[in-house]
Motif scaffolding. Structure first.
Motif, PDB file in Angstrom:
ATOM      1  N   ALA A   1      51.479  38.832  13.337  1.00 48.18           N
ATOM      2  CA  ALA A   1      52.223  39.393  12.539  1.00 48.18           C
ATOM      3  C   ALA A   1      51.983  38.317  11.279  1.00 48.18           C
ATOM      4  O   ALA A   1      52.107  38.720  10.068  1.00 48.18           O
ATOM      5  N   ASP A   2      52.094  37.048  11.738  1.00 50.40           N
ATOM      6  CA  ASP A   2      52.101  36.228  10.598  1.00 50.40           C
ATOM      7  C   ASP A   2      50.719  36.324   9.715  1.00 50.40           C
ATOM      8  O   ASP A   2      50.682  36.076   8.580  1.00 50.40           O
ATOM      9  N   ALA A   3      49.565  36.697  10.526  1.00 48.34           N
ATOM     10  CA  ALA A   3      48.307  36.738  10.094  1.00 48.34           C
ATOM     11  C   ALA A   3      48.158  37.927   8.972  1.00 48.34           C
ATOM     12  O   ALA A   3      47.594  37.813   8.071  1.00 48.34           O
ATOM     13  N   LYS A   4      48.725  38.780   9.625  1.00 50.60           N
ATOM     14  CA  LYS A   4      48.723  40.061   8.575  1.00 50.60           C
ATOM     15  C   LYS A   4      49.577  40.006   7.633  1.00 50.60           C
ATOM     16  O   LYS A   4      49.087  40.408   6.458  1.00 50.60           O
ATOM     17  N   ALA A   5      50.564  39.179   7.573  1.00 49.41           N
ATOM     18  CA  ALA A   5      51.331  38.958   6.269  1.00 49.41           C
ATOM     19  C   ALA A   5      50.597  38.090   5.380  1.00 49.41           C
ATOM     20  O   ALA A   5      50.449  38.379   4.000  1.00 49.41           O
ATOM     21  N   THR A   6      50.068  37.247   5.792  1.00 49.98           N
ATOM     22  CA  THR A   6      49.141  36.291   4.980  1.00 49.98           C
ATOM     23  C   THR A   6      48.058  36.993   4.461  1.00 49.98           C
ATOM     24  O   THR A   6      47.804  36.720   3.300  1.00 49.98           O
ATOM     25  N   ILE A   7      47.250  37.678   5.039  1.00 43.34           N
ATOM     26  CA  ILE A   7      46.264  38.523   4.600  1.00 43.34           C
ATOM     27  C   ILE A   7      46.842  39.575   3.346  1.00 43.34           C
ATOM     28  O   ILE A   7      45.861  39.743   2.533  1.00 43.34           O
ATOM     29  N   ALA A   8      47.909  40.144   3.811  1.00 38.36           N
ATOM     30  CA  ALA A   8      48.231  41.100   2.937  1.00 38.36           C
ATOM     31  C   ALA A   8      48.792  40.378   1.544  1.00 38.36           C
ATOM     32  O   ALA A   8      48.738  41.141   0.412  1.00 38.36           O
ATOM     33  N   ALA A   9      49.350  39.373   1.734  1.00 33.77           N
ATOM     34  CA  ALA A   9      49.736  38.415   0.340  1.00 33.77           C
ATOM     35  C   ALA A   9      48.551  37.890  -0.304  1.00 33.77           C
ATOM     36  O   ALA A   9      48.747  37.421  -1.418  1.00 33.77           O
ATOM     37  N   HIS A  10      47.349  38.014   0.362  1.00 39.27           N
ATOM     38  CA  HIS A  10      46.264  37.155  -0.281  1.00 39.27           C
ATOM     39  C   HIS A  10      45.925  37.652  -1.772  1.00 39.27           C
ATOM     40  O   HIS A  10      45.717  36.754  -2.683  1.00 39.27           O
ATOM     41  N   PRO A  11      45.797  38.828  -1.784  1.00 40.37           N
ATOM     42  CA  PRO A  11      45.502  39.327  -3.219  1.00 40.37           C
ATOM     43  C   PRO A  11      46.456  39.022  -4.220  1.00 40.37           C
ATOM     44  O   PRO A  11      46.075  38.433  -5.431  1.00 40.37           O
TER      45      PRO A  11
END
Length: 246
Positions: free
Chosen positions: A19-29
């Motif tokens: 979940a944390d990884a997905k949130a970080t990836i989603a926030a990257h852009p």
């Protein structure tokens, strides 16, 4: 530690990592866009300073053309004054010369003002260039850091996803179902610790003494009466050798 309980703890750890990884990836852009916006703001500040300097230079060139115009008019009037034959004509040209000299003096003062202003603006441009260079260096470093972080997080997501895939077949379906049901309604946290003073570490409701005693053994699946999260217990470390036990 009861094997089923340990697997649930491991599943929670993996789910949290995912979940944390997905949130970080989603926030990257957006984080990348924020860095680009900071660079754009620094660029805008530099462009504004350069624009002010250009405006000053354009105004100064226009004034210098006026200076040349008034100087030419003065030269013309003086040439005419030396050729007149009457006192009246001489006095009239003298009046024109005075007016032209006054106008010339006013324009020359404005030229000097623009020159002084140009020195100030040039210093502003130099300062803006320094700020821009520093900001660009910082932002490029931040973009690189974000890129490196994204690569690491993507690797972490893959590893956690693979580990979760390998773990699920080792677990009883009913436990997985319980875990997923609680996780859905409890913001992804289905397994948590009981504190040493007998509280659920997430909802902070005090556990009944017999329930807390059961949790402390870590040999069964026990859920919090309040939030339904599955609880486990980590005993305090033994006192250091030579320490006074109170």
């Amino acid at each position: 530690m009861f094997p089923d309980l340990q697997r649930l703890i491991d599943l929670q750890r993996l789910e949290t990592t995912i979940a944390d990884a997905k949130a970080t990836i989603a926030a990257h852009p957006q984080r990348l866009a924020d860095a680009e916006a900071q660079l754009a703001a620094a660029t805008q500040g530099l462009d504004a300073a350069k624009s002010r300097l250009k405006d000053n230079q354009d105004a100064r060139r226009a004034l210098e053309k006026d200076v040349a115009l008034y100087q030419g008019r003065l030269a013309k009037f003086r040439d005419q004054q030396s050729a007149v034959k009457t006192n009246k004509e001489y006095q009239a040209l003298g009046h024109e010369i005075e007016t032209a000299q006054r106008d010339l003096g006013g324009v020359e003062e404005k030229v000097i003002e623009r020159m002084v202003e140009a020195d100030v603006i040039a210093a502003d441009v130099k300062q803006a260039e320094t700020v821009f260079a520093a900001r660009r260096k910082e932002i490029e470093a931040e973009k690189k850091r974000l890129g490196d972080e994204l690569t690491a997080v993507e690797a972490s997501l893959k590893a956690a996803t693979d580990a979760r895939t390998a773990l699920l077949p080792q677990m009883e379906p009913r436990l997985v179902a319980t875990f997923e049901q609680v996780a859905r309604v409890r913001k992804g946290i289905a397994v948590t610790m009981a504190t040493r003073d007998g509280l659920c570490s997430v909802c902070h409701v005090r556990l009944r003494p017999q329930v807390f005693q059961q949790i402390r053994h870590n040999d069964s699946i026990v859920q919090c009466d309040s939030c339904q999260r599955i609880l486990y217990y980590i005993p305090p470390p033994p006192p250091a050798e030579g320490a006074v036990v109170r």
